[in-house]
Write an enzyme that holds these catalytic residues in place. Structure first.
Site, PDB file in Angstrom:
ATOM      1  N   ASP A  40       0.841  -1.205   0.000  1.00  0.00           N
ATOM      2  CA  ASP A  40       0.000   0.000   0.000  1.00  0.00           C
ATOM      3  C   ASP A  40       0.868   1.244   0.000  1.00  0.00           C
ATOM      4  O   ASP A  40       0.540   2.250  -0.613  1.00  0.00           O
ATOM      5  CB  ASP A  40      -0.868   0.044   1.266  1.00  0.00           C
ATOM      6  N   PHE A  41       1.969   1.162   0.744  1.00  0.00           N
ATOM      7  CA  PHE A  41       2.834   2.323   0.875  1.00  0.00           C
ATOM      8  C   PHE A  41       3.419   2.695  -0.494  1.00  0.00           C
ATOM      9  O   PHE A  41       3.397   3.844  -0.911  1.00  0.00           O
ATOM     10  CB  PHE A  41       3.952   2.043   1.878  1.00  0.00           C
ATOM     11  N   GLU A 117     -10.485   7.272  14.760  1.00  0.00           N
ATOM     12  CA  GLU A 117     -10.748   5.844  14.945  1.00  0.00           C
ATOM     13  C   GLU A 117      -9.816   5.018  14.074  1.00  0.00           C
ATOM     14  O   GLU A 117      -9.235   5.539  13.119  1.00  0.00           O
ATOM     15  CB  GLU A 117     -12.210   5.549  14.589  1.00  0.00           C
ATOM     16  N   LYS A 119      -8.344   2.721  11.206  1.00  0.00           N
ATOM     17  CA  LYS A 119      -8.680   2.469   9.794  1.00  0.00           C
ATOM     18  C   LYS A 119      -8.405   0.988   9.543  1.00  0.00           C
ATOM     19  O   LYS A 119      -7.258   0.534   9.621  1.00  0.00           O
ATOM     20  CB  LYS A 119      -7.808   3.333   8.888  1.00  0.00           C
ATOM     21  N   ASP A 121      -8.011  -2.469   7.627  1.00  0.00           N
ATOM     22  CA  ASP A 121      -7.531  -2.805   6.293  1.00  0.00           C
ATOM     23  C   ASP A 121      -8.317  -3.978   5.720  1.00  0.00           C
ATOM     24  O   ASP A 121      -7.858  -5.106   5.671  1.00  0.00           O
ATOM     25  CB  ASP A 121      -6.034  -3.143   6.376  1.00  0.00           C
ATOM     26  N   TYR A 227     -19.066   1.447  10.535  1.00  0.00           N
ATOM     27  CA  TYR A 227     -18.603   2.737  11.052  1.00  0.00           C
ATOM     28  C   TYR A 227     -19.266   3.944  10.421  1.00  0.00           C
ATOM     29  O   TYR A 227     -18.798   5.070  10.607  1.00  0.00           O
ATOM     30  CB  TYR A 227     -17.086   2.865  10.915  1.00  0.00           C
ATOM     31  N   LYS A 313      -2.115   7.476   7.586  1.00  0.00           N
ATOM     32  CA  LYS A 313      -1.720   6.068   7.529  1.00  0.00           C
ATOM     33  C   LYS A 313      -0.361   5.842   8.181  1.00  0.00           C
ATOM     34  O   LYS A 313       0.520   6.690   8.083  1.00  0.00           O
ATOM     35  CB  LYS A 313      -1.713   5.594   6.078  1.00  0.00           C
ATOM     36  N   CYS A 408      14.870 -32.935  -4.826  1.00  0.00           N
ATOM     37  CA  CYS A 408      14.729 -32.679  -3.387  1.00  0.00           C
ATOM     38  C   CYS A 408      16.111 -32.464  -2.750  1.00  0.00           C
ATOM     39  O   CYS A 408      17.000 -33.313  -2.915  1.00  0.00           O
ATOM     40  CB  CYS A 408      14.019 -33.858  -2.724  1.00  0.00           C
ATOM     41  N   CYS A 411      16.673 -35.734  -0.318  1.00  0.00           N
ATOM     42  CA  CYS A 411      16.778 -37.135  -0.753  1.00  0.00           C
ATOM     43  C   CYS A 411      17.071 -37.259  -2.240  1.00  0.00           C
ATOM     44  O   CYS A 411      17.240 -38.375  -2.734  1.00  0.00           O
ATOM     45  CB  CYS A 411      15.514 -37.908  -0.380  1.00  0.00           C
ATOM     46  N   CYS A 426       8.321 -32.930  -3.035  1.00  0.00           N
ATOM     47  CA  CYS A 426       9.147 -34.129  -3.102  1.00  0.00           C
ATOM     48  C   CYS A 426       8.163 -35.296  -2.955  1.00  0.00           C
ATOM     49  O   CYS A 426       7.492 -35.410  -1.939  1.00  0.00           O
ATOM     50  CB  CYS A 426      10.149 -34.132  -1.952  1.00  0.00           C
ATOM     51  N   CYS A 431      11.272 -39.719   2.305  1.00  0.00           N
ATOM     52  CA  CYS A 431      12.289 -38.667   2.369  1.00  0.00           C
ATOM     53  C   CYS A 431      12.580 -38.371   3.847  1.00  0.00           C
ATOM     54  O   CYS A 431      11.657 -38.086   4.625  1.00  0.00           O
ATOM     55  CB  CYS A 431      11.771 -37.422   1.658  1.00  0.00           C
TER      56      CYS A 431
HETATM   57  S1  IVH Z   1     -14.968   6.280   6.611  1.00  0.00           S
HETATM   58  C1  IVH Z   1     -16.838   8.627   3.252  1.00  0.00           C
HETATM   59  N1  IVH Z   1     -13.838   4.874   8.510  1.00  0.00           N
HETATM   60  O1  IVH Z   1     -10.807   3.144   4.044  1.00  0.00           O
HETATM   61  C2  IVH Z   1     -16.067   8.100   4.394  1.00  0.00           C
HETATM   62  N2  IVH Z   1     -13.358   4.299   6.252  1.00  0.00           N
HETATM   63  O2  IVH Z   1      -9.109   4.315   2.036  1.00  0.00           O
HETATM   64  C3  IVH Z   1     -15.357   6.865   4.014  1.00  0.00           C
HETATM   65  N3  IVH Z   1     -11.887   2.358   6.008  1.00  0.00           N
HETATM   66  O3  IVH Z   1     -13.198   3.154   1.502  1.00  0.00           O
HETATM   67  C4  IVH Z   1     -15.154   5.851   4.939  1.00  0.00           C
HETATM   68  N4  IVH Z   1     -11.619   1.962   8.148  1.00  0.00           N
HETATM   69  O4  IVH Z   1     -13.036   1.078   3.048  1.00  0.00           O
HETATM   70  C5  IVH Z   1     -13.971   5.052   7.181  1.00  0.00           C
HETATM   71  N5  IVH Z   1     -12.918   3.684  10.263  1.00  0.00           N
HETATM   72  C6  IVH Z   1     -13.068   3.864   8.965  1.00  0.00           C
HETATM   73  C7  IVH Z   1     -12.430   3.036   8.028  1.00  0.00           C
HETATM   74  C8  IVH Z   1     -12.598   3.291   6.675  1.00  0.00           C
HETATM   75  C9  IVH Z   1     -11.320   1.573   6.912  1.00  0.00           C
HETATM   76  C10 IVH Z   1     -11.692   2.212   4.549  1.00  0.00           C
HETATM   77  C11 IVH Z   1     -12.926   2.314   3.722  1.00  0.00           C
HETATM   78  C12 IVH Z   1     -12.615   3.388   2.728  1.00  0.00           C
HETATM   79  C13 IVH Z   1     -11.132   3.312   2.689  1.00  0.00           C
HETATM   80  C14 IVH Z   1     -10.468   4.521   2.141  1.00  0.00           C
END
Ligand code: IVH
Length: 665
Positions: A40-41, A117, A119, A121, A227, A313, A408, A411, A426, A431
């Site tokens: 992602d980075f 809050e 995020k 993945d 959320y 992030k 292998c 063996c 193998c 083995c």
């Molecule tokens: S809010 C319109 N809250 O991150 C507001 N998104 O990179 C959008 N995601 O599409 C979402 N944790 O899939 C929100 N606590 C969180 C989240 C969150 C993960 C994801 C979500 C979004 C993506 C964007």
């Protein structure tokens, strides 16, 4: 900045087009195939570079959009309100810029209240409830319409299909994910079965959600955390949404903070960064949301993302090091795993000297060569993985291409690849390394569990020709054990009594230890709960086996064949002669434990961790490694630390060891 010359402009234009094509390719790999090639980075870096170049050349600006996860195989349906993405940054200064920008747009002087809050993945889904009934579950898709994954989402345990809030329409939004330990288990089983592994839990979750077979989805144990609300949001504050969703029976954010201004931002982010390491799922940052909905509405959205929310992030911890060697390990089923041996490097406080390279395809795709500078990343925060090679550091004279062995390494048998599998194996069941690995697994904690019978002991006893199969462990004599280095009377007595004790055990441990193809701990428990003795399992027909929840045709055939192979029959004959006493694990429907999730911390006086876990499971509960919204009770022994503090803060009930014993009786 000085005017750009037309030559410079052409160069930038060319780079922009290249980057768009490259990002487009990575979008397809990530959203549609669930098989990304970069982290992602690295992806965010490409996007930022594109944004920067586009800012130099406004005439070249194109929309980035929100990506597109529609698979092409599923029916699609429109969202009532679009599902957008989030702007994101890896730079803390941008968080202050975000706040300043918002205040400017709103033309307010006063502090803005934010919700912060984790995020998660995973992948975003939109749950559409009509008159309180779950009608559709859609992926984000292109933001306007998404894949209809209703049947698959309905397999998620605990997701309310009907809610006690019945407006004509409400869109409830959240993230589908897979717990990290489930991801690891599934990958381990895939390695055993010779199938390609998933790079991380997010890819597994997204690949799973788009499967066409809902029964297969159910087995993957997807989870969902909600959320947000799309259409039908009447709340004045974002922070009111989470308790509301919880009251309706959803799992929602519990690790959120409401902050009155940005003063406490750095410690709050640090706290969330600490907390996320204890969550059972992967998180990759934090999300900031303007708390007041009037402000959210005033701010609105761009084509890509709302202006009222923003993601910070966490940079994955990565480091560069030299690839010293690649070794090829033989597993208990003969599968060959290439392992990268690295110049030791510090990664998030631990010393990393090895990383898995999964399989031959992975090695070929990355074109990694011995002597290369490689980038190691803690993917999913736990297992180190090699995510790339610094080709620019490769000496001009080049390095030798890495050859996957044809024979292998232990063996010398010619390796084979079964149709449809990525792994090389193998095929020689004799083995010596396979035999050793089989015995190590049999004696391990997830199988028959003989304390003190670890890898060194197994290797030595095989070397001295004292054991050739798992059953030979029970024929070991006192004098055989004296051959082991540093084994005197005391250690020999202890090991003999541990071997003896392992004969009285739960049936699933024995079944798991046999190493039947595709049978892991969970399936072994299901089989043990169904059959009274392994004799009954051994004589079951394919049809009988298929009747068991979770056993498909391929697995049933694998079990059937195992018990008809002459070599296995010989081994089982030996086991028949040993006086095992198998207990079945049957849930005793103890209401304090049934269907409840526990976390253990601290030291108990009367039980080890594994004993306490076994007791909880026997009584119908389950044990997680970390506190999360789904945990019902924390059991704290003495010297409990952070987990106890966190549980008290989150109002998670805490039991002492005495409470635990009382509830068991
Ligand atoms: S809010 C319109 N809250 O991150 C507001 N998104 O990179 C959008 N995601 O599409 C979402 N944790 O899939 C929100 N606590 C969180 C989240 C969150 C993960 C994801 C979500 C979004 C993506 C964007």
């Amino acid at each position: 900045m000085a005017e750009l010359t037309s030559k410079e402009k052409r160069k930038i234009q060319k780079k922009i087009l290249q980057l768009r094509a490259e990002i487009g390719r990575h979008d397809r790999l990530y959203y549609k195939d669930s098989q990304p090639e970069i982290s992602d980075f690295e992806y965010d870096c490409l996007k930022n570079e594109l944004l920067y170049l586009e800012s130099l050349l406004p005439e070249a600006v194109g929309t980035l959009g929100v990506g597109d996860d529609r698979s092409g195989n599923l029916l699609t349906r429109k969202h009532y309100t679009p599902m957008l993405s989030l702007e994101n940054t890896y730079n803390l200064d941008d968080v202050f810029n975000f706040d300043a920008h918002i205040r400017k747009l709103l033309a307010v002087e006063k502090d803005i209240e934010y919700v912060i809050e984790p995020k998660i993945d995973g992948l975003a889904v939109n749950l559409i409830y009509e008159k309180g009934q779950l009608r559709y579950a859609l992926t984000r898709g292109d933001g306007v319409e998404g894949d209809d994954v209703t049947d698959n989402v309905k397999t998620i345990e605990g997701l309310p299909l009907r809610i006690g809030y019945v407006p004509d329409l409400i869109e409830i939004r959240g993230e589908v994910y897979i717990d990290y330990d489930v991801f690891q288990k599934i990958n381990m089983e895939r390695v055993q079965a010779g199938e390609a592994v998933f790079a991380n839990a997010r890819n597994l979750a997204s690949g799973t959600l788009k499967l066409m077979d809902s029964e297969a989805v159910r087995l993957r144990r997807l989870k969902i955390l909600l959320y947000g609300i799309g259409g039908g949001n009447n709340f004045e504050k974002q922070s009111e949404i989470y308790p509301f969703l919880q009251k309706l029976g959803f799992v929602s954010q519990t690790y959120y903070h409401v902050i009155a201004n940005l003063e406490r931002i750095a410690p709050t982010i640090r706290e969330l960064d600490r907390e996320r390491k204890r969550l059972p799922y992967t998180t990759d940052g934090v999300v900031f949301k303007v708390n007041e909905r009037v402000f959210q509405e005033q701010l609105g959205a761009t084509a890509k993302a709302p202006r009222w929310a923003f993601a910070y992030k966490f940079k994955p911890e990565c480091a560069e090091t030299i690839l010293r060697n690649v070794t090829f390990q033989v597993g208990r089923t003969g599968i060959i795993t290439p392992v990268a041996e690295l110049e030791p490097v510090n990664l998030s406080g631990s010393c990393v000297a090895r990383a898995t390279l999964h399989n031959a395809d992975d090695v070929a795709k990355k074109d990694i060569r011995i002597g290369d500078t490689v980038i190691v990343e803690k993917s999913g925060e736990i297992i180190p993985a090699i995510v790339g090679v610094r080709l620019e550091n490769r000496p001009e004279s080049g390095l030798e291409k890495l050859n996957f062995p044809t024979d292998c390494p232990h063996c010398g048998t010619r390796l084979i690849r079964l149709p449809g599998e990525v792994a090389w194996r193998c095929p020689n069941v004799n083995c010596p390394e396979q035999v050793i690995q089989k015995i190590i697994y049999f004696t391990s904690k997830t199988a028959i569990d003989i304390d003190g019978f670890g890898e060194t002991v197994v290797r030595k006893l095989v070397e001295f020709d004292k054991i050739k199969t798992t059953a030979d462990i029970y024929a070991l004599k006192r004098e055989d054990l004296y051959l082991l280095k540093n084994f005197g009377d005391k250690s020999v007595n202890r090991l003999l009594s541990n071997i003896e004790r392992s004969k009285k055990t739960e049936l699933w441990r024995f079944i798991n230890g046999l190493g039947i193809p595709s049978i892991g701990e969970k399936m072994a428990k299901d089989l043990a709960n169904y059959f009274h003795h392994w004799d009954a399992l051994a004589t079951a027909s394919v049809e009988d086996l298929e009747r068991i929840h979770g056993v498909g045709q391929k697995v049933a055939q694998g079990i059937f064949d195992y018990f008809r192979d002459s070599k296995n029959l010989k081994l089982l004959q030996k086991f028949h002669e040993i006086d095992f006493e198998f207990e079945k694990i049957t849930a005793q429907y103890n209401p304090y434990f049934e269907k409840k999730m526990f976390v253990l911390t601290g030291t108990m006086q009367q039980f080890t961790r594994n004993q306490a876990k076994a007791l909880i499971e026997k009584n119908g509960g389950s044990v997680a490694n970390a506190l999360s919204a789904t945990v019902d009770v924390l059991i704290a022994g003495s010297h409990a630390g952070q987990k106890l503090d966190a549980a008290r803060k989150k109002n998670v009930p805490v039991w002492t060891e005495a409470d635990f014993i009382e509830k068991l009786s």
